[in-house]
Design a protein around this motif. Sequence first.
Motif, short mmCIF file in Angstrom:
data_model
loop_
_atom_site.label_atom_id
_atom_site.label_comp_id
_atom_site.label_asym_id
_atom_site.label_seq_id
_atom_site.Cartn_x
_atom_site.Cartn_y
_atom_site.Cartn_z
N PRO A 58 38.28 27.71 119.45
CA PRO A 58 39.04 28.93 119.74
C PRO A 58 40.27 29.03 118.85
CG PRO A 58 38.50 27.74 121.76
CD PRO A 58 38.15 26.83 120.62
N GLY A 59 40.66 30.26 118.56
CA GLY A 59 41.82 30.45 117.69
C GLY A 59 41.46 30.10 116.26
N GLN A 60 42.18 29.17 115.69
CA GLN A 60 41.92 28.77 114.31
C GLN A 60 40.91 27.63 114.29
OE1 GLN A 60 45.16 27.08 111.94
NE2 GLN A 60 44.54 28.39 110.26
N GLY A 61 39.73 27.90 113.74
CA GLY A 61 38.68 26.88 113.66
C GLY A 61 38.84 26.00 112.44
N GLY A 62 37.91 25.08 112.29
CA GLY A 62 37.96 24.15 111.18
C GLY A 62 37.82 24.81 109.83
N LEU A 63 36.97 25.83 109.75
CA LEU A 63 36.77 26.52 108.48
C LEU A 63 38.05 27.21 108.03
CD1 LEU A 63 34.62 27.28 106.33
CD2 LEU A 63 34.23 29.38 107.62
N ASP A 64 38.77 27.80 109.00
CA ASP A 64 40.04 28.45 108.67
C ASP A 64 41.11 27.46 108.24
OD1 ASP A 64 38.85 30.82 109.47
OD2 ASP A 64 39.72 30.79 111.47
N ALA A 65 41.06 26.26 108.80
CA ALA A 65 42.15 25.29 108.60
C ALA A 65 41.96 24.37 107.40
CB ALA A 65 42.33 24.44 109.86
N ILE A 66 40.74 24.23 106.91
CA ILE A 66 40.46 23.16 105.95
C ILE A 66 41.29 23.29 104.67
CG2 ILE A 66 38.46 24.30 104.87
CD1 ILE A 66 37.14 21.51 104.79
N GLY A 67 41.53 24.50 104.21
CA GLY A 67 42.34 24.68 103.01
C GLY A 67 43.77 24.20 103.19
N MET A 68 44.38 24.54 104.34
CA MET A 68 45.75 24.12 104.62
C MET A 68 45.83 22.62 104.86
SD MET A 68 47.40 27.19 106.90
CE MET A 68 45.93 27.65 107.80
N LEU A 69 44.81 22.07 105.52
CA LEU A 69 44.78 20.62 105.74
C LEU A 69 44.70 19.87 104.41
CD1 LEU A 69 42.29 20.50 108.75
CD2 LEU A 69 44.72 19.89 108.83
N ARG A 70 43.88 20.38 103.51
CA ARG A 70 43.73 19.75 102.20
C ARG A 70 45.04 19.86 101.42
NH1 ARG A 70 41.85 16.05 101.52
NH2 ARG A 70 39.65 16.45 101.95
N ALA A 71 45.74 21.00 101.56
CA ALA A 71 47.02 21.17 100.86
C ALA A 71 48.09 20.24 101.43
CB ALA A 71 47.48 22.63 100.97
N LYS A 72 48.09 20.06 102.75
CA LYS A 72 49.10 19.19 103.40
C LYS A 72 48.85 17.72 103.10
CE LYS A 72 51.58 22.15 105.88
NZ LYS A 72 53.03 22.32 105.64
N ALA A 73 47.57 17.34 103.02
CA ALA A 73 47.24 15.92 102.84
C ALA A 73 46.09 15.79 101.84
CB ALA A 73 46.87 15.30 104.18
#
Length: 210
Positions: A58-73
């Motif tokens: 729900p809300g922000q799923g993994g597909l939506d988040a993967i780019g930001m996660l990769r940028a953060k770490a």
Amino acid sequence: MIRVGIVDDHQIIRSGLRQYLSDHVDIRVVGEASNGREAIDLVRTHQIDVLLLDLSMPGQGGLDAIGMLRAKAPDMGILILSGYSEEHYALNLIRLGASGYLNKDCEPSQILEAVRVIALGKRFLTPAVAELLAQQLNRPSDAPLHDQLSEREMQVFLKLARGASVGEIGEALSLSVKTVSTYRTRLMEKLNLSSNSDLTYYALKQKLID
């Protein structure tokens, strides 16, 4: 010691993964999250070697988040654990920065193996994903049209296919309505489609949505 984070919207899955992984002396689960936004906070506040990431939340799923996660770490490994089979998402997600992809029906030992491989800085490819990769390299013309979509176009596409409005998508992805409309126009051209109902039909036919 391999530091692991678990991101899934189901408490019982997180608990099961935590218990299973914690039984192994070389692995320590350092934190959990239930959606993409919480995952970004988790990565910001913890040192994580491998993040286990669900796609559909729900809300922000993994597909939506993967780019930001990769940028953060950028050095963190990301193992996708999804209810969807490899053929539907694996190659796209590996291109977007995932280190490996497993279906949730896999054996627990496969998750353990994947975590250890990814912690070494390698990619974990199941035989099924490796075969898909080989097929794509050998027969690029056979690739489905949605493989042409960028990460953001894929995000907009899946939300449109599930019935979200342009305004709702803009709010979810922190984009203006005009920008979302531009992405919609581009992806429609790439997929040779003309309406939102066409998008939904295409996504269902390709088994990208339920």
